[in-house]
Design a protein around this motif. Structure first.
Motif, PDB file in Angstrom:
ATOM      1  N   GLY A 136      14.207  -5.941  13.401  1.00 12.12           N
ATOM      2  CA  GLY A 136      14.519  -4.650  12.810  1.00 12.12           C
ATOM      3  C   GLY A 136      13.597  -3.579  13.350  1.00 12.12           C
ATOM      4  N   PRO A 137      13.735  -2.340  12.876  1.00 11.31           N
ATOM      5  CA  PRO A 137      12.825  -1.266  13.323  1.00 11.31           C
ATOM      6  C   PRO A 137      11.381  -1.605  12.953  1.00 11.31           C
ATOM      7  CG  PRO A 137      14.121  -0.583  11.418  1.00 11.31           C
ATOM      8  CD  PRO A 137      14.698  -1.876  11.868  1.00 11.31           C
ATOM      9  N   LEU A 138      10.443  -1.109  13.753  1.00 14.53           N
ATOM     10  CA  LEU A 138       9.027  -1.442  13.589  1.00 14.53           C
ATOM     11  C   LEU A 138       8.209  -0.162  13.659  1.00 14.53           C
ATOM     12  CD1 LEU A 138       6.864  -3.738  13.438  1.00 14.53           C
ATOM     13  CD2 LEU A 138       6.822  -3.670  15.942  1.00 14.53           C
ATOM     14  N   ALA A 139       7.227  -0.021  12.747  1.00 15.33           N
ATOM     15  CA  ALA A 139       6.336   1.144  12.724  1.00 15.33           C
ATOM     16  C   ALA A 139       4.945   0.689  12.300  1.00 15.33           C
ATOM     17  CB  ALA A 139       6.874   2.218  11.777  1.00 15.33           C
ATOM     18  N   TYR A 140       3.943   1.494  12.694  1.00 11.34           N
ATOM     19  CA  TYR A 140       2.546   1.192  12.364  1.00 11.34           C
ATOM     20  C   TYR A 140       1.998   2.284  11.450  1.00 11.34           C
ATOM     21  CZ  TYR A 140      -2.520   0.785  12.881  1.00 11.34           C
ATOM     22  OH  TYR A 140      -3.863   0.684  12.628  1.00 11.34           O
ATOM     23  N   SER A 141       1.310   1.856  10.385  1.00  8.67           N
ATOM     24  CA  SER A 141       0.693   2.778   9.437  1.00  8.67           C
ATOM     25  C   SER A 141      -0.811   2.808   9.694  1.00  8.67           C
ATOM     26  CB  SER A 141       0.979   2.347   7.996  1.00  8.67           C
ATOM     27  OG  SER A 141       0.300   3.177   7.085  1.00  8.67           O
ATOM     28  N   PRO A 142      -1.360   3.896  10.240  1.00  4.79           N
ATOM     29  CA  PRO A 142      -2.805   3.931  10.533  1.00  4.79           C
ATOM     30  C   PRO A 142      -3.664   3.883   9.259  1.00  4.79           C
ATOM     31  CG  PRO A 142      -1.621   5.636  11.755  1.00  4.79           C
ATOM     32  CD  PRO A 142      -0.675   5.091  10.746  1.00  4.79           C
ATOM     33  N   ARG A 143      -3.179   4.452   8.179  1.00  3.51           N
ATOM     34  CA  ARG A 143      -4.034   4.509   6.988  1.00  3.51           C
ATOM     35  C   ARG A 143      -4.252   3.123   6.389  1.00  3.51           C
ATOM     36  NH1 ARG A 143      -5.131   5.059   1.841  1.00  3.51           N
ATOM     37  NH2 ARG A 143      -3.214   4.006   1.226  1.00  3.51           N
ATOM     38  N   THR A 144      -3.198   2.322   6.311  1.00  2.00           N
ATOM     39  CA  THR A 144      -3.341   0.974   5.761  1.00  2.00           C
ATOM     40  C   THR A 144      -3.539  -0.082   6.834  1.00  2.00           C
ATOM     41  OG1 THR A 144      -0.929   0.691   5.804  1.00  2.00           O
ATOM     42  CG2 THR A 144      -1.911   1.581   3.784  1.00  2.00           C
ATOM     43  N   ASP A 145      -3.499   0.305   8.118  1.00  2.54           N
ATOM     44  CA  ASP A 145      -3.664  -0.616   9.240  1.00  2.54           C
ATOM     45  C   ASP A 145      -2.689  -1.799   9.098  1.00  2.54           C
ATOM     46  OD1 ASP A 145      -4.689  -1.527  11.618  1.00  2.54           O
ATOM     47  OD2 ASP A 145      -6.259  -2.718  10.662  1.00  2.54           O
ATOM     48  N   SER A 146      -1.407  -1.464   8.997  1.00  2.00           N
ATOM     49  CA  SER A 146      -0.406  -2.508   8.791  1.00  2.00           C
ATOM     50  C   SER A 146       0.863  -2.155   9.554  1.00  2.00           C
ATOM     51  CB  SER A 146      -0.096  -2.693   7.300  1.00  2.00           C
ATOM     52  OG  SER A 146       0.363  -1.472   6.739  1.00  2.00           O
TER      53      SER A 146
END
Length: 876
Positions: free
Chosen positions: A223-233
């Motif tokens: 599926g679509p993939l994204a990175y969250s810098p604040r939670t490092d996830s």
């Protein structure tokens, strides 16, 4: 449709027959010619369009651009586009001149990379420098390039080139990628890349080196993939239609996985198991994911679904969601000027771009194409340019202008009304209406038909049989060709031809479509007919139905019937001296040689047996036909009562045709024996028994299915229980119930096949009974039609509406109307609802009573007179 269209600032079409998707578009200062605008996950969102609500409240949209404003430091954005054909293009667009298209200098670079480009991104991908580089994802390779330009002395002298910095060859087919400062603040000065493969593996690359790979648990489709810098996830949407979040630290310290089987072995082996941080079931597949930082302590996760878009908190809780009216194609969220709100650009398949503030629609604009990717950037100090890309390569830079596109109707010249002319026109229209009413809607003569249909059956069987998947048991099954000819008088479109034959006869093709673009066109279609199952059809007559609409819009239906030859389902056979069922047909003319009547079934070696002929049906039954030498009689005999019908009917038809050729007009057939009601009732009982048996089997199958689902629910409860408990033989009971369900389903199908065969035999016997009653009482064609409507009301037999209850209601109606003895019987009290009877005694009693009334002089009549009731309404 929107009142406002997107104002075209610059547009072009990329290549020919190339395809693009949401990952093929990127905006960034890829050649580092600006002031160091970074394309990281946080800096990409610094270009924030303003709060639309503030200006809408002021009632003004007078600025040239209202879609967004960017930081003054961001002045060197370029448009990077990759295609599935392997082309990489970099544009630096300029405003199109009046009346002109894109300029040659707008295209900075075009290079063919040979492999399809799945996604392009710009970030700090090279160690030792904070310059921006271009990452290109192919299906089996990741390449990182440096883009640089050399200034020329003239306008067209600037040169751009790309240089490969490094590449990674992938062991698995890639799907998409994301990037960011994985691991937290310590690596803030560089971007790492995470690639998701088609089999659900996350591969992390620390710039020039490969770090690790982890399989997502339970992954089926990526599926679509994204990175969250604040939670490092990492956040993705699995094939289970739920949003899942995985911590980078958990991925990094989990056991290395090179195969999916290793993920299952982690449950019993050593190493740390990969555990999801949080999940949220959204109930639909996702198209894209974006992470938006709200402030230093919070961020929002946006997920675009097939029918809704969701805004989630860092911990997976729903912040809000919005149900969309149209199918979305792409989206781009960004922070609003109003504190605590988020604006979202959503493109849909209606070529619209909607701007939402949280869940409130603030603006809608029309696009010239369906966007699959949308970005917002600053091009040549023009802030908030909306860049959209379609799947066929339409690239457009536009802004939300305020010039409405309105259609102004031309002024109509006013004139004074001439009432005399209006009166004349009204009288002409009334005359046309009167003529139509007097002539009727349908044409009355054959010459006025819009379409003529004729059918021709081949005189010989096909040299190569077209029969396929037959179940007759015979070595070879013959087929015959039928040709349908259509001739139109006027232009007709979407003319549909449907052909129907009685089962088990089968057609090679039964549906045809025509378009008659000019008058007097002739279209001919041909198809073959053959016997598919091992029993005899009730009729050899086929029906071709043509449906179309006249030029006036009135629908019409034309029917054309054709008769198939007896040799299609019957072969010559040896005559039989004994038989269980016999019929004798009397005539008023001398007997005719059977060899002359049935030359296609004659055997040259049996010239002495001119009065005896044998027939062998493909289903296996034998029928014998005998002609008396001294009297004017013919005898038909067979072991099966229903098989007498086709031979008897064929004999009468050929006798009539024979004497017509000789000019004899007073030929007649008669039947003086007893009407074989007892044999007919045995077929009715057999058919009714199969119906009752099918009803019982379906009820039993329903009970076993309910039992099977109940056992499944109990087993699922046991398996979900954290404290294991014994199954108490539930698995054995489930297996036994499953076998019973399969056996009952097979029994239902077998009973349905036997019921279809029994219904075909019952229809054959019914045709034979009607024929014998017609010859016995010398019924006219109208009276025979009434009898056929009563005994043959259904083409197909179902459990909801069967032959027995329908025929019983029809015969009871005849007995209480035209065949009634007194006025008391004419009081109609028929049930308004038909249901399956308990037995067939009432039906058999009514059939016997009908034959008795006909024998005593009763006549089937639907016309009205002084003593008769109103026109009979046959139940259907």
């Amino acid at each position: 449709m929107s009142l406002f269209k997107a104002r075209d600032w610059w547009s072009t079409v990329l290549g020919e027959k190339e395809e693009f998707d949401q990952g093929c578009l990127c905006l960034a200062d890829v050649d580092n010619s600006g002031n160091g605008q970074e394309a990281t996950a946080e800096s990409r969102l610094s270009c924030e369009p303003p709060d639309l609500d503030a200006e809408s409240q002021a009632g003004l949209f007078v600025r040239t651009v209202t879609a967004g404003e960017m930081s003054p430091a961001a002045g060197g954005n370029k448009i990077i586009v990759g295609s599935f054909m392997g082309y990489l293009r970099i544009f630096n667009p300029h405003s199109a001149k009046a009346g002109g298209g894109p300029q040659a200098e707008d295209l900075l670079l075009e290079v063919h990379l040979r492999d399809p480009v799945l996604q392009v991104e710009v970030g700090k991908f090279v160690s030792g420098t904070e310059m921006l580089h271009l990452a290109v994802l192919h299906s089996r390779k990741l390449c990182v390039y440096s883009v640089s330009g050399t200034l020329g002395n003239v306008e067209h002298g600037n040169q751009y080139q790309i240089k490969l910095m490094y590449e990674h060859h992938l062991q698995r087919t890639a799907c998409n990628m994301t990037y960011g400062p994985f691991g937290g603040i310590k690596v803030k000065c560089r971007d790492l890349i995470c690639i998701q493969s088609m089999d659900g593996m996350l591969m992390v690359f620390e710039q020039e080196s490969y770090a690790f790979g982890r399989f997502l648990p339970g992954s089926l489709l990526p599926g679509p993939l994204a990175y969250s810098p604040r939670t490092d996830s990492f956040i993705t949407v699995s094939s289970c239609r739920q949003v899942e979040s995985y911590k980078y630290q958990v991925l990094a310290f989990a056991t290395d996985a090179d195969m999916k089987q290793e993920m299952e072995q982690q449950k019993i082996g050593s190493g740390k198991r990969l555990v999801v941080d949080w999940t949220l079931n959204i109930g639909e597949q996702a198209l894209d994911i974006h992470i938006i930082p709200l402030n230093q302590s919070a961020s929002a996760v946006f997920v675009l679904g097939e029918r809704n878009f969701f805004c989630l908190k860092d911990n997976g809780q729903i912040r809000f969601m919005k149900k969309l009216d149209c199918s979305p194609s792409c989206f781009l969220p960004y922070c609003s000027v109003s504190e605590g709100t988020i604006n979202t650009l959503i493109g849909n398949h209606n070529q619209m771009l909607h701007i939402y503030q949280d869940v409130t629609l603030k603006w809608a604009t029309q696009l010239p194409h369906v966007p699959v990717a949308v970005r917002v950037g600053c091009l040549h100090d023009l802030k908030g340019v909306i860049v959209t890309l379609s799947d066929d390569g339409h690239l457009q830079c536009s802004y939300l202008g305020t010039d409405p596109s309105l259609f102004q109707a031309p002024k109509v010249e006013s004139r004074e009304l001439n009432y005399d002319e209006l009166d004349v026109e009204l009288k002409e229209l009334q005359k046309i209406i009167k003529d139509v009413k007097s002539q009727g809607v349908w044409p009355l003569t054959e010459q006025e038909d819009d379409l003529k249909v004729s059918a021709a059956v081949s005189s010989a069987l096909d040299s190569v049989s077209q029969a396929t998947n037959v179940e007759t048991g015979a070595d070879s099954v013959p087929s015959i060709t039928v040709k349908i000819t259509l001739l139109n008088r006027v232009v007709l479109q979407k003319v549909k031809l449907s052909v129907y034959v009685q089962p088990p006869l089968q057609l090679t093709c039964d549906q045809f479509t025509f378009d008659f673009t000019v008058p007097d066109m002739t279209s001919i279609v041909a198809f073959s007919v053959y016997l598919k199952r091992s029993y005899t059809p009730s009729e050899l007559e086929g029906n071709a139905v043509v449906s179309y609409s006249r030029p006036t819009g009135i629908p019409r239906v034309i029917q054309c019937k054709f008769r198939l030859p007896l040799k299609l389902i019957c072969l010559p056979g040896q005559p039989s001296k004994t038989a269980s069922h016999k019929l004798t047909i009397d005539t008023n003319k001398s007997p005719v040689s059977l060899l002359g009547l049935f030359p296609d079934f004659a055997n040259p070696s049996d010239d002495d047996q001119v009065n005896v002929m044998g027939f062998r049906l493909l289903g296996g039954s034998r029928v014998t036909l005998l002609a008396s030498r001294t009297s004017q009689r013919y005898r038909i005999q067979s072991e099966q009562f229903e098989d007498l019908w086709l031979i008897t009917n064929e004999l009468i038809l050929r006798l009539q045709e024979h004497f017509e050729k000789q000019g004899t007009k007073d030929f007649a057939c008669s039947f003086s024996g007893c009407v074989p009601l007892q044999e007919y009732f045995e077929l009715i009982d057999h058919h009714f028994e199969l119906r009752i048996n099918g009803e019982k089997l379906e009820e039993l199958l329903s009970e076993r299915a309910v039992q099977f689902r109940a056992i499944q629910r109990r087993l699922l409860t046991r398996f979900r229980d954290k404290t294991p408990a014994p199954l108490q033989h539930l698995d054995t009971l489930l297996d036994g119930t499953y076998k019973q369900v399969i056996a009952l389903a097979d029994a239902v199908e077998e009973n349905q096949d036997r019921l279809s065969q029994s219904f075909a035999g019952l229809k054959s016997a019914t045709h034979l009974l009607i024929l014998l009653i017609r010859l016995w009482q010398r019924l006219s064609a109208d009276q025979t039609a009434v009898l056929e409507a009563a005994f043959l009301p259904l083409q197909e037999d179902t459990q909801e509406l069967g032959w027995e209850e329908t025929v019983d209601a029809a015969i009871a109606h005849l007995l209480k109307t035209c065949l009634s003895k007194s006025s008391k019987e004419q009081a109609l009290n028929l049930s308004s609802q038909l249901s399956i009877p308990k037995d067939t005694s009432r039906l058999k009693k009514h059939i016997t009573l009908l034959c008795d009334r006909l024998a005593k002089g009763g006549r089937l009549c639907v016309s009205t007179d002084a003593a008769a009731p109103q026109a009979m309404v046959m139940p259907v």
